[in-house]
Design a protein around this motif. Structure first.
Motif, PDB file in Angstrom:
ATOM      1  N   LEU A  16      15.133  -9.638  61.904  1.00  0.00           N
ATOM      2  CA  LEU A  16      14.001  -9.539  60.753  1.00  0.00           C
ATOM      3  C   LEU A  16      14.399  -8.749  59.552  1.00  0.00           C
ATOM      4  O   LEU A  16      13.734  -8.506  58.358  1.00  0.00           O
ATOM      5  N   HIS A  17      14.440  -7.428  60.145  1.00  0.00           N
ATOM      6  CA  HIS A  17      14.905  -6.385  59.107  1.00  0.00           C
ATOM      7  C   HIS A  17      15.951  -6.717  58.376  1.00  0.00           C
ATOM      8  O   HIS A  17      16.010  -6.271  57.099  1.00  0.00           O
ATOM      9  N   ARG A  18      17.198  -7.274  58.617  1.00  0.00           N
ATOM     10  CA  ARG A  18      18.214  -7.811  58.067  1.00  0.00           C
ATOM     11  C   ARG A  18      17.759  -8.649  57.039  1.00  0.00           C
ATOM     12  O   ARG A  18      18.293  -8.541  55.717  1.00  0.00           O
ATOM     13  N   ALA A  19      16.951  -9.858  57.242  1.00  0.00           N
ATOM     14  CA  ALA A  19      16.337 -10.594  56.268  1.00  0.00           C
ATOM     15  C   ALA A  19      15.890  -9.953  55.373  1.00  0.00           C
ATOM     16  O   ALA A  19      15.858 -10.281  54.096  1.00  0.00           O
ATOM     17  N   ARG A  20      14.829  -8.933  55.427  1.00  0.00           N
ATOM     18  CA  ARG A  20      14.104  -8.201  54.440  1.00  0.00           C
ATOM     19  C   ARG A  20      15.220  -7.419  53.625  1.00  0.00           C
ATOM     20  O   ARG A  20      14.941  -7.226  52.344  1.00  0.00           O
ATOM     21  N   ALA A  21      16.155  -6.968  54.088  1.00  0.00           N
ATOM     22  CA  ALA A  21      16.935  -6.133  53.236  1.00  0.00           C
ATOM     23  C   ALA A  21      17.888  -7.041  52.372  1.00  0.00           C
ATOM     24  O   ALA A  21      18.021  -6.534  51.296  1.00  0.00           O
ATOM     25  N   LEU A  22      18.390  -8.387  52.888  1.00  0.00           N
ATOM     26  CA  LEU A  22      19.018  -9.313  52.140  1.00  0.00           C
ATOM     27  C   LEU A  22      18.254  -9.599  50.904  1.00  0.00           C
ATOM     28  O   LEU A  22      18.525  -9.738  49.986  1.00  0.00           O
ATOM     29  N   ARG A  23      17.056  -9.721  51.335  1.00  0.00           N
ATOM     30  CA  ARG A  23      16.075 -10.170  50.074  1.00  0.00           C
ATOM     31  C   ARG A  23      16.017  -9.041  49.034  1.00  0.00           C
ATOM     32  O   ARG A  23      15.808  -9.275  48.060  1.00  0.00           O
ATOM     33  N   CYS A  24      16.059  -7.752  49.377  1.00  0.00           N
ATOM     34  CA  CYS A  24      15.839  -6.594  48.636  1.00  0.00           C
ATOM     35  C   CYS A  24      17.244  -6.559  47.805  1.00  0.00           C
ATOM     36  O   CYS A  24      17.132  -6.268  46.615  1.00  0.00           O
ATOM     37  N   LEU A  25      18.368  -6.767  48.503  1.00  0.00           N
ATOM     38  CA  LEU A  25      19.676  -6.630  47.800  1.00  0.00           C
ATOM     39  C   LEU A  25      19.729  -7.804  46.816  1.00  0.00           C
ATOM     40  O   LEU A  25      20.736  -7.359  45.726  1.00  0.00           O
ATOM     41  N   ASP A  26      19.339  -8.735  47.044  1.00  0.00           N
ATOM     42  CA  ASP A  26      19.583 -10.116  45.993  1.00  0.00           C
ATOM     43  C   ASP A  26      18.265 -11.010  45.750  1.00  0.00           C
ATOM     44  O   ASP A  26      18.272 -12.231  46.672  1.00  0.00           O
ATOM     45  N   PRO A  27      17.309 -10.365  45.173  1.00  0.00           N
ATOM     46  CA  PRO A  27      16.126 -11.343  45.183  1.00  0.00           C
ATOM     47  C   PRO A  27      16.239 -12.618  44.522  1.00  0.00           C
ATOM     48  O   PRO A  27      15.353 -13.568  44.409  1.00  0.00           O
ATOM     49  N   HIS A  28      17.252 -12.802  43.828  1.00  0.00           N
ATOM     50  CA  HIS A  28      17.544 -14.267  43.165  1.00  0.00           C
ATOM     51  C   HIS A  28      18.308 -15.223  44.081  1.00  0.00           C
ATOM     52  O   HIS A  28      18.373 -16.352  43.537  1.00  0.00           O
ATOM     53  N   ASN A  29      18.667 -14.749  45.011  1.00  0.00           N
ATOM     54  CA  ASN A  29      19.477 -15.677  45.995  1.00  0.00           C
ATOM     55  C   ASN A  29      18.934 -15.159  47.349  1.00  0.00           C
ATOM     56  O   ASN A  29      19.304 -14.349  48.116  1.00  0.00           O
ATOM     57  N   LEU A  30      17.854 -16.163  47.871  1.00  0.00           N
ATOM     58  CA  LEU A  30      17.031 -16.041  49.071  1.00  0.00           C
ATOM     59  C   LEU A  30      18.055 -16.726  50.122  1.00  0.00           C
ATOM     60  O   LEU A  30      17.363 -16.528  51.164  1.00  0.00           O
ATOM     61  N   LYS A  31      18.900 -17.428  49.909  1.00  0.00           N
ATOM     62  CA  LYS A  31      19.478 -18.316  50.945  1.00  0.00           C
ATOM     63  C   LYS A  31      19.882 -17.445  52.432  1.00  0.00           C
ATOM     64  O   LYS A  31      19.624 -17.818  53.196  1.00  0.00           O
ATOM     65  N   PRO A  32      20.466 -16.207  52.019  1.00  0.00           N
ATOM     66  CA  PRO A  32      21.022 -15.468  52.966  1.00  0.00           C
ATOM     67  C   PRO A  32      19.837 -14.779  53.877  1.00  0.00           C
ATOM     68  O   PRO A  32      19.931 -14.906  55.226  1.00  0.00           O
ATOM     69  N   ALA A  33      18.771 -14.317  53.456  1.00  0.00           N
ATOM     70  CA  ALA A  33      17.617 -14.136  54.007  1.00  0.00           C
ATOM     71  C   ALA A  33      17.072 -15.143  54.638  1.00  0.00           C
ATOM     72  O   ALA A  33      16.613 -15.096  55.986  1.00  0.00           O
ATOM     73  N   ALA A  34      17.020 -16.188  54.023  1.00  0.00           N
ATOM     74  CA  ALA A  34      16.353 -17.510  55.008  1.00  0.00           C
ATOM     75  C   ALA A  34      17.097 -17.776  55.800  1.00  0.00           C
ATOM     76  O   ALA A  34      16.327 -18.062  56.932  1.00  0.00           O
ATOM     77  N   GLU A  35      18.394 -18.060  55.860  1.00  0.00           N
ATOM     78  CA  GLU A  35      19.169 -18.076  57.146  1.00  0.00           C
ATOM     79  C   GLU A  35      18.871 -17.214  58.268  1.00  0.00           C
ATOM     80  O   GLU A  35      19.073 -17.611  59.443  1.00  0.00           O
ATOM     81  N   THR A  36      18.934 -15.985  57.707  1.00  0.00           N
ATOM     82  CA  THR A  36      18.741 -15.127  59.000  1.00  0.00           C
ATOM     83  C   THR A  36      17.333 -15.215  59.622  1.00  0.00           C
ATOM     84  O   THR A  36      17.384 -15.134  60.625  1.00  0.00           O
ATOM     85  N   LEU A  37      16.446 -15.446  58.681  1.00  0.00           N
ATOM     86  CA  LEU A  37      15.042 -15.841  59.395  1.00  0.00           C
ATOM     87  C   LEU A  37      14.945 -16.989  60.099  1.00  0.00           C
ATOM     88  O   LEU A  37      14.299 -17.203  61.081  1.00  0.00           O
ATOM     89  N   GLN A  38      15.763 -17.881  59.578  1.00  0.00           N
ATOM     90  CA  GLN A  38      15.742 -19.252  60.340  1.00  0.00           C
ATOM     91  C   GLN A  38      16.313 -19.028  61.890  1.00  0.00           C
ATOM     92  O   GLN A  38      15.906 -19.475  62.908  1.00  0.00           O
ATOM     93  N   THR A  39      17.440 -18.245  61.875  1.00  0.00           N
ATOM     94  CA  THR A  39      18.024 -17.865  63.220  1.00  0.00           C
ATOM     95  C   THR A  39      16.991 -17.224  64.012  1.00  0.00           C
ATOM     96  O   THR A  39      16.973 -17.426  65.329  1.00  0.00           O
ATOM     97  N   ALA A  40      16.231 -16.174  63.453  1.00  0.00           N
ATOM     98  CA  ALA A  40      15.133 -15.510  64.155  1.00  0.00           C
ATOM     99  C   ALA A  40      14.153 -16.373  64.707  1.00  0.00           C
ATOM    100  O   ALA A  40      13.874 -16.312  65.855  1.00  0.00           O
ATOM    101  N   GLN A  41      13.826 -17.403  64.058  1.00  0.00           N
ATOM    102  CA  GLN A  41      12.740 -18.334  64.378  1.00  0.00           C
ATOM    103  C   GLN A  41      13.369 -19.274  65.419  1.00  0.00           C
ATOM    104  O   GLN A  41      12.515 -19.630  66.224  1.00  0.00           O
TER     105      GLN A  41
END
Length: 103
Positions: free
Chosen positions: A74-99
């Motif tokens: 979850l923290h990684r997903a938030r960090a990835l979203r902050c690092l590249d707010p125009h490419n949410l795919k890495p954050a979304a994939e990380t959240l999918q794994t958590a889910q």
């Protein structure tokens, strides 16, 4: 300085102080350096201090030790979203794994 003192500081919104406690605890007790919870607490403090790259790096270390540690995901997903707010795919994939892990 202990992880518990870091947790208290984090709860009080004193993120820099929390990070200091976590880092001092890891330095004083080498066995704690590979503690998944301590790594993730440090990562969260970094995220809350607006240091997403360092958070992402620490969560990667944490997940290398314990790939199914949901808080780190979850923290990684938030960090990835902050690092590249125009490419949410890495954050979304990380959240999918958590889910998937909590389902």
């Amino acid at each position: 300085r202990t992880p518990e003192a870091g947790n208290l500081a984090l709860d009080q919104g004193k993120y820099a102080e929390a990070l200091e406690h976590y880092e001092a605890a890891a330095a004083a007790h080498p066995k704690l350096q590979d503690s998944v919870a301590l790594l993730d607490n440090r990562a969260l403090a970094l995220l809350l201090l607006n240091r997403p790259q360092e958070c992402a790096d620490l969560t990667a270390q944490c997940l290398a030790l314990s790939p199914q540690f949901v808080p780190a995901l979850l923290h990684r997903a938030r960090a990835l979203r902050c690092l590249d707010p125009h490419n949410l795919k890495p954050a979304a994939e990380t959240l999918q794994t958590a889910q998937e892990l909590v389902a």
